[in-house]
Design a protein around this motif. Structure first.
Motif, short mmCIF file in Angstrom:
data_model
loop_
_atom_site.label_atom_id
_atom_site.label_comp_id
_atom_site.label_asym_id
_atom_site.label_seq_id
_atom_site.Cartn_x
_atom_site.Cartn_y
_atom_site.Cartn_z
N HIS A 100 1.00 -5.34 -0.65
CA HIS A 100 2.15 -5.61 -1.52
C HIS A 100 2.90 -6.88 -1.16
N ASP A 106 5.29 -10.13 -4.49
CA ASP A 106 3.93 -9.60 -4.37
C ASP A 106 3.23 -10.21 -3.16
N GLU A 150 9.33 -0.04 -4.18
CA GLU A 150 7.90 0.20 -3.92
C GLU A 150 7.47 -0.53 -2.65
N ASN A 151 7.91 -1.78 -2.50
CA ASN A 151 7.58 -2.54 -1.29
C ASN A 151 8.13 -1.87 -0.04
N SER A 207 11.75 -8.23 -4.78
CA SER A 207 10.66 -7.99 -5.73
C SER A 207 9.66 -9.13 -5.60
N GLU A 219 8.86 1.28 0.33
CA GLU A 219 8.14 2.53 0.54
C GLU A 219 6.81 2.29 1.26
N VAL A 220 6.10 1.22 0.89
CA VAL A 220 4.83 0.91 1.54
C VAL A 220 5.06 0.51 3.01
N ARG A 236 17.85 8.35 -7.14
CA ARG A 236 16.74 8.54 -6.21
C ARG A 236 17.18 8.95 -4.81
N ALA A 273 12.72 -1.63 -8.98
CA ALA A 273 11.60 -0.70 -8.83
C ALA A 273 10.53 -1.29 -7.90
N ARG A 274 10.19 -2.56 -8.09
CA ARG A 274 9.17 -3.19 -7.24
C ARG A 274 9.68 -3.33 -5.81
#
Length: 368
Positions: free
Chosen positions: A238, A272, A292-293, A270, A295-296, A331, A288-289
């Protein structure tokens, strides 16, 4: 992690509690009456923070004051008897002050230099320290070399014992390059390279109470760390290595102790794994992104959001507050957090978040 909320007449404290060999708590204290003047808001926050510390029986080891007008407000803050930092990053709930504090049982910290607290187990917290230099490069170089000298004097090194740093930069769009260049220069001198490792960090907009100081700095270190006790997180699916776009910091760091894994997630946006901004101009999708990052990164540390002790969320545009507050309230309703006005170091990033987490483990490493 155990989450609790304590409510007073005019303030609220959200707490994350870890019951290890030595108990630890992270708290965020907010005023709930934004219409009051600064003195009243400060007293409400201070009083509740003192009450919570008294109820837990733990010692404050680090605290950060988030102020709306640091130049005029900082002189009114109480002496917290711990490593302390003051930054102008306005709380976006409409109040003038918020407080983040870390409490520990039998912490044993004492002031060993101006703004620096340490204990006999090797742990070091660096709050605000006197500034030397007039531009962002010189200040960054000065802060890091002072940290390096402190570590050497206590039997450590930047490479092996510095865990995490923060840089608060006035006019970040203008002055951040000096921070990057100054940090790169010191890291090169002290053995931190792409072939060794860097240090987890946040570099973000934030004003020092003195208008003449364009960068302020905080750090965590531990001179007791042994080989293998600290490792770094990459989330290569990510995120890309920061050195690919000329910046030198790690995405995250873990430190294992006898009973816990401390996890330090750097300011994360955010982005990549090619270093590109994901979802330009869209605050919901960037948030959201970003999550996600994070969380990874947590998964790489064998942790989850349930282990997070607090979030600090930075927004470039105050108008995005209600959207972001809704996302985090939905959340993570119980996790201590603060949302502040603080532009990220790349203009296209609308939001950035950092966090710390604590996960119960059992290892052969020394006592926390």
């Amino acid at each position: 992690m155990i989450y609790k909320r304590l409510i007073a007449a005019d303030a609220r404290c959200d707490m994350a509690y870890f019951a290890g060999v030595r108990r630890e708590a992270h708290i965020m204290v907010h005023c709930t009456h934004p219409g009051e003047n600064f003195d009243s808001q400060l007293e409400s926050v201070r009083k509740l923070a003192d009450e919570v510390a008294g109820l837990t029986g733990m010692q404050a080891v680090f605290c950060r004051w988030f102020l709306s007008d640091a130049t005029n407000q900082a002189s009114q803050l109480p002496d917290m008897k711990c490593a302390t930092t003051v930054v102008q990053q306005s709380p976006l709930d409409g109040t003038k002050v918020a407080l983040w504090m870390i409490l520990e049982e039998e912490a044993g910290f004492e002031e060993v230099a101006a703004g620096v607290f340490a204990n006999d187990r090797g742990r070091i917290w660096m709050g605000d320290i006197p500034a030397q230099g007039h531009d962002s490069y010189a200040l960054t170089e000065s802060y890091l070399m002072r940290l390096n000298e402190l570590l050497i004097a206590r039997g450590g090194t930047m490479l092996d014992h510095c865990v995490r740093t923060w840089f608060f930069v006035r006019d970040v769009d203008v002055n951040y390059k000096g921070v990057v260049d100054g940090r790169n220069a010191v890291f090169s001198r002290t053995g931190l390279t792409r072939d060794t490792h860097f240090i987890s960090s946040t570099g973000i907009e934030g004003r020092h109470p003195d208008p003449g100081v364009c960068v302020s700095f905080n750090a965590i270190a531990d001179t007791s760390l042994r080989c293998g006790q600290m490792r770094h997180l990459h989330a290569a699916t990510h995120l890309n290595p920061t050195i690919e776009y000329g910046v030198a910091f790690e995405r995250g760091t873990t430190v294992d102790y006898a009973d816990r894994r401390e996890i330090y997630i750097s300011g994360t946006a955010s982005i990549d794994n090619r270093g590109e901004i994901v979802h330009p101009g869209d605050i919901r999708r960037q948030a959201a992104r970003m999550l996600e990052n994070i969380e990874v990164l947590l998964e790489e540390a064998e942790a989850t959001f349930a282990d997070v002790a607090h979030f600090i969320i930075y927004l470039r545009d105050a108008a995005d507050y209600s959207v972001v507050d809704e996302i985090f309230s939905s959340r993570f309703p119980d996790t201590p957090r603060v949302i502040v006005l603080a532009p990220v170091c790349r203009p296209g990033w609308l939001i950035e978040t950092e966090c710390m987490a604590v996960k119960a483990i059992s290892t052969s490493y020394g006592e926390y």
